[in-house]
Scaffold this motif. Sequence first.
Motif, PDB file in Angstrom:
ATOM      1  N   TYR A  27       0.832  -1.214   0.000  1.00 27.99           N
ATOM      2  CA  TYR A  27       0.000   0.000   0.000  1.00 27.99           C
ATOM      3  C   TYR A  27       0.864   1.261   0.000  1.00 27.99           C
ATOM      4  CZ  TYR A  27      -3.375   3.484   1.697  1.00 27.99           C
ATOM      5  OH  TYR A  27      -4.151   4.605   1.851  1.00 27.99           O
ATOM      6  N   LYS A  28       2.024   1.192   0.634  1.00 25.34           N
ATOM      7  CA  LYS A  28       2.875   2.375   0.782  1.00 25.34           C
ATOM      8  C   LYS A  28       3.866   2.559  -0.371  1.00 25.34           C
ATOM      9  CE  LYS A  28       2.576   2.077   5.835  1.00 25.34           C
ATOM     10  NZ  LYS A  28       3.300   1.957   7.114  1.00 25.34           N
ATOM     11  N   HIS A  29       4.034   1.556  -1.189  1.00 28.28           N
ATOM     12  CA  HIS A  29       5.028   1.645  -2.267  1.00 28.28           C
ATOM     13  C   HIS A  29       4.631   2.737  -3.264  1.00 28.28           C
ATOM     14  CE1 HIS A  29       6.135  -2.845  -1.506  1.00 28.28           C
ATOM     15  NE2 HIS A  29       6.536  -2.038  -0.531  1.00 28.28           N
ATOM     16  N   GLY A  30       5.604   3.549  -3.642  1.00 31.36           N
ATOM     17  CA  GLY A  30       5.338   4.643  -4.556  1.00 31.36           C
ATOM     18  C   GLY A  30       4.804   5.890  -3.890  1.00 31.36           C
ATOM     19  N   ARG A  31       4.582   5.817  -2.581  1.00 32.19           N
ATOM     20  CA  ARG A  31       4.142   6.988  -1.817  1.00 32.19           C
ATOM     21  C   ARG A  31       5.339   7.626  -1.125  1.00 32.19           C
ATOM     22  NH1 ARG A  31      -1.763   7.007  -0.741  1.00 32.19           N
ATOM     23  NH2 ARG A  31      -2.649   5.225  -1.854  1.00 32.19           N
ATOM     24  N   PHE A  32       5.074   8.694  -0.409  1.00 33.84           N
ATOM     25  CA  PHE A  32       6.126   9.468   0.234  1.00 33.84           C
ATOM     26  C   PHE A  32       5.742   9.743   1.684  1.00 33.84           C
ATOM     27  CE2 PHE A  32       6.240  10.103  -4.243  1.00 33.84           C
ATOM     28  CZ  PHE A  32       7.572  10.241  -4.586  1.00 33.84           C
ATOM     29  N   THR A  33       6.734   9.788   2.550  1.00 36.09           N
ATOM     30  CA  THR A  33       6.458  10.021   3.967  1.00 36.09           C
ATOM     31  C   THR A  33       5.913  11.432   4.171  1.00 36.09           C
ATOM     32  OG1 THR A  33       8.749  10.730   4.330  1.00 36.09           O
ATOM     33  CG2 THR A  33       8.227   8.409   4.744  1.00 36.09           C
ATOM     34  N   PRO A  34       4.953  11.592   5.083  1.00 32.12           N
ATOM     35  CA  PRO A  34       4.368  12.914   5.314  1.00 32.12           C
ATOM     36  C   PRO A  34       5.401  13.892   5.862  1.00 32.12           C
ATOM     37  CG  PRO A  34       3.584  11.336   6.939  1.00 32.12           C
ATOM     38  CD  PRO A  34       4.337  10.555   5.919  1.00 32.12           C
ATOM     39  N   GLY A  35       5.377  15.106   5.339  1.00 30.72           N
ATOM     40  CA  GLY A  35       6.274  16.142   5.823  1.00 30.72           C
ATOM     41  C   GLY A  35       7.661  16.064   5.230  1.00 30.72           C
ATOM     42  N   THR A  36       8.316  14.937   5.410  1.00 27.49           N
ATOM     43  CA  THR A  36       9.700  14.791   4.953  1.00 27.49           C
ATOM     44  C   THR A  36       9.800  14.351   3.496  1.00 27.49           C
ATOM     45  OG1 THR A  36       9.708  12.552   5.872  1.00 27.49           O
ATOM     46  CG2 THR A  36      10.562  14.310   7.260  1.00 27.49           C
ATOM     47  N   ARG A  37       8.718  13.808   2.926  1.00 26.16           N
ATOM     48  CA  ARG A  37       8.625  13.464   1.505  1.00 26.16           C
ATOM     49  C   ARG A  37       9.731  12.514   1.038  1.00 26.16           C
ATOM     50  NH1 ARG A  37       5.633  17.959  -1.003  1.00 26.16           N
ATOM     51  NH2 ARG A  37       4.007  18.422   0.511  1.00 26.16           N
ATOM     52  N   ILE A  38      10.010  11.531   1.862  1.00 31.06           N
ATOM     53  CA  ILE A  38      11.002  10.508   1.516  1.00 31.06           C
ATOM     54  C   ILE A  38      10.296   9.373   0.772  1.00 31.06           C
ATOM     55  CG2 ILE A  38      12.553   8.779   2.502  1.00 31.06           C
ATOM     56  CD1 ILE A  38      13.027  10.829   4.795  1.00 31.06           C
ATOM     57  N   PRO A  39      10.791   8.957  -0.395  1.00 31.92           N
ATOM     58  CA  PRO A  39      10.137   7.883  -1.154  1.00 31.92           C
ATOM     59  C   PRO A  39      10.108   6.569  -0.377  1.00 31.92           C
ATOM     60  CG  PRO A  39      11.775   9.028  -2.500  1.00 31.92           C
ATOM     61  CD  PRO A  39      11.972   9.492  -1.086  1.00 31.92           C
ATOM     62  N   ILE A  40       9.019   5.816  -0.550  1.00 36.46           N
ATOM     63  CA  ILE A  40       8.866   4.502   0.086  1.00 36.46           C
ATOM     64  C   ILE A  40       8.905   3.453  -1.018  1.00 36.46           C
ATOM     65  CG2 ILE A  40       7.450   3.051   1.574  1.00 36.46           C
ATOM     66  CD1 ILE A  40       6.096   5.664   2.553  1.00 36.46           C
ATOM     67  N   LEU A  41       9.858   2.537  -0.917  1.00 40.32           N
ATOM     68  CA  LEU A  41      10.105   1.558  -1.968  1.00 40.32           C
ATOM     69  C   LEU A  41       9.942   0.141  -1.425  1.00 40.32           C
ATOM     70  CD1 LEU A  41      13.349   3.186  -3.430  1.00 40.32           C
ATOM     71  CD2 LEU A  41      10.973   3.593  -4.121  1.00 40.32           C
ATOM     72  N   PRO A  42       9.894  -0.875  -2.290  1.00 39.78           N
ATOM     73  CA  PRO A  42       9.855  -2.269  -1.830  1.00 39.78           C
ATOM     74  C   PRO A  42      11.162  -2.646  -1.137  1.00 39.78           C
ATOM     75  CG  PRO A  42       9.106  -2.090  -4.107  1.00 39.78           C
ATOM     76  CD  PRO A  42       9.726  -0.766  -3.748  1.00 39.78           C
ATOM     77  N   PRO A  43      11.119  -3.615  -0.216  1.00 36.01           N
ATOM     78  CA  PRO A  43      12.316  -3.997   0.552  1.00 36.01           C
ATOM     79  C   PRO A  43      13.479  -4.474  -0.307  1.00 36.01           C
ATOM     80  CG  PRO A  43      10.348  -4.878   1.590  1.00 36.01           C
ATOM     81  CD  PRO A  43       9.919  -4.321   0.259  1.00 36.01           C
ATOM     82  N   GLU A  44      13.193  -5.039  -1.490  1.00 35.50           N
ATOM     83  CA  GLU A  44      14.257  -5.577  -2.341  1.00 35.50           C
ATOM     84  C   GLU A  44      15.271  -4.515  -2.764  1.00 35.50           C
ATOM     85  OE1 GLU A  44      10.812  -8.026  -2.152  1.00 35.50           O
ATOM     86  OE2 GLU A  44      10.968  -5.958  -2.930  1.00 35.50           O
TER      87      GLU A  44
END
Length: 411
Positions: A345-362
């Motif tokens: 669900y979080k892949h391709g999204r960004f952390t709130p405020g800090t806008r850090i990309p969220i990627l798959p664990p691989e």
Amino acid sequence: MNTCRLCGSVHLAGVVDLGATPPCERFLTEAQLADPEPAYPLHLVVCTECWLAQIPPLITPEDTFTEYAYFSSYSASWVEHAGTFVDEAVSRLGLDDSSFVVEVASNDGYLLRQVVERRIRCLGVEPSVNVGEAARAAGVPTKTAFLGRETGREVREEHGPADLVVANNVYAHIPDIAGFTHGLRALVADDGWVSIEVQHLLTLIQENQYDTIYHEHFQYYTVQSARRALAGGGLSVVDVELLPTHGGSVRLWARPDAVAGEPSRRMIEVLDAEKAAGLHELSGYTEFAERVKKVRLELTKFLVDAALEGRTVVGYGAPGKGNTLLNHCGVRPDVLPYTVDRNPYKHGRFTPGTRIPILPPERIEADRPDYVLVLPWNLRAELTAQLSFVGDWGGKLLFPIPHLEIVEVKS
């Protein structure tokens, strides 16, 4: 905040001010990066009358939980913890196929699936539409609703009273303590049990776990303040268990007043420990802000130094607590280019405020970074094992709480 939400007192003292941050579970899509992002003050105070620690209710549960990014089943250790609880509750309370169990904030059915497997009738009450759908798909009967007085009465009228009501990691998430507590009382049978797990303020303070302060947690309990909150709805705490979950939690066993009896010896011992730590008076809270400041300085210095020296640091996990930490420390993609998470669900999204990309664990194994910053530090044993492959190229793990720690791992 002008008055205590539990007792109505105007005598509130500041504990720690973490500035202003966005809601911790409001992950951004790429399209939203160009939009304004609201941030709200995150200031923990404590009532000097009833000693409930709390933050202002600047967002509503509906803002957070109608659609929710957290699925409990992605944590293997949390599912195992739930299974152990079910085994012990069945034994302790003598539950069988004639019993009825209700879980409030049942998420994706991570716990009740294990009740269903034992052929015990059960129902989840879950406000988040998306995770409730996942629970029903897994065979767990689930009602989409927020618990309050009316919901509790409706469930009781339709399904009957519950022998056991479970409320794990939800009692901190509701600003209407009185309404929620009356809802619990409506659900439980007159001779039944309520089991509540909540992070223990004692360990939060002692272990510097300030990143668990975020907007969807409206209050932070000692056994003393939880006992007072539950008493307002006609429930008496009779026993407690100290748990390692979430860095240090407490399980409260409560019953309707008429059948409660005397509190257990271990409950008295925990109350004594809270008092000895100064949490029933202001002295226990005065040094917390300085310890929080030290965490911020340690982490930001390490990340900046690593970037200047050409060493790579990436994140593991995108939990709510991580977003409090990242925002408080001012971490941005220039020093933490991405974090990874097992939840698609979080892949391709960004952390709130800090806008850090969220990627798959691989991505970690592909990039072979020098350091991995573990944001869900409360799952240390589980994640140290999962990330042991980082040692293959000499990488190390970073744990930021209760202080910055560098850990070497071997595959």
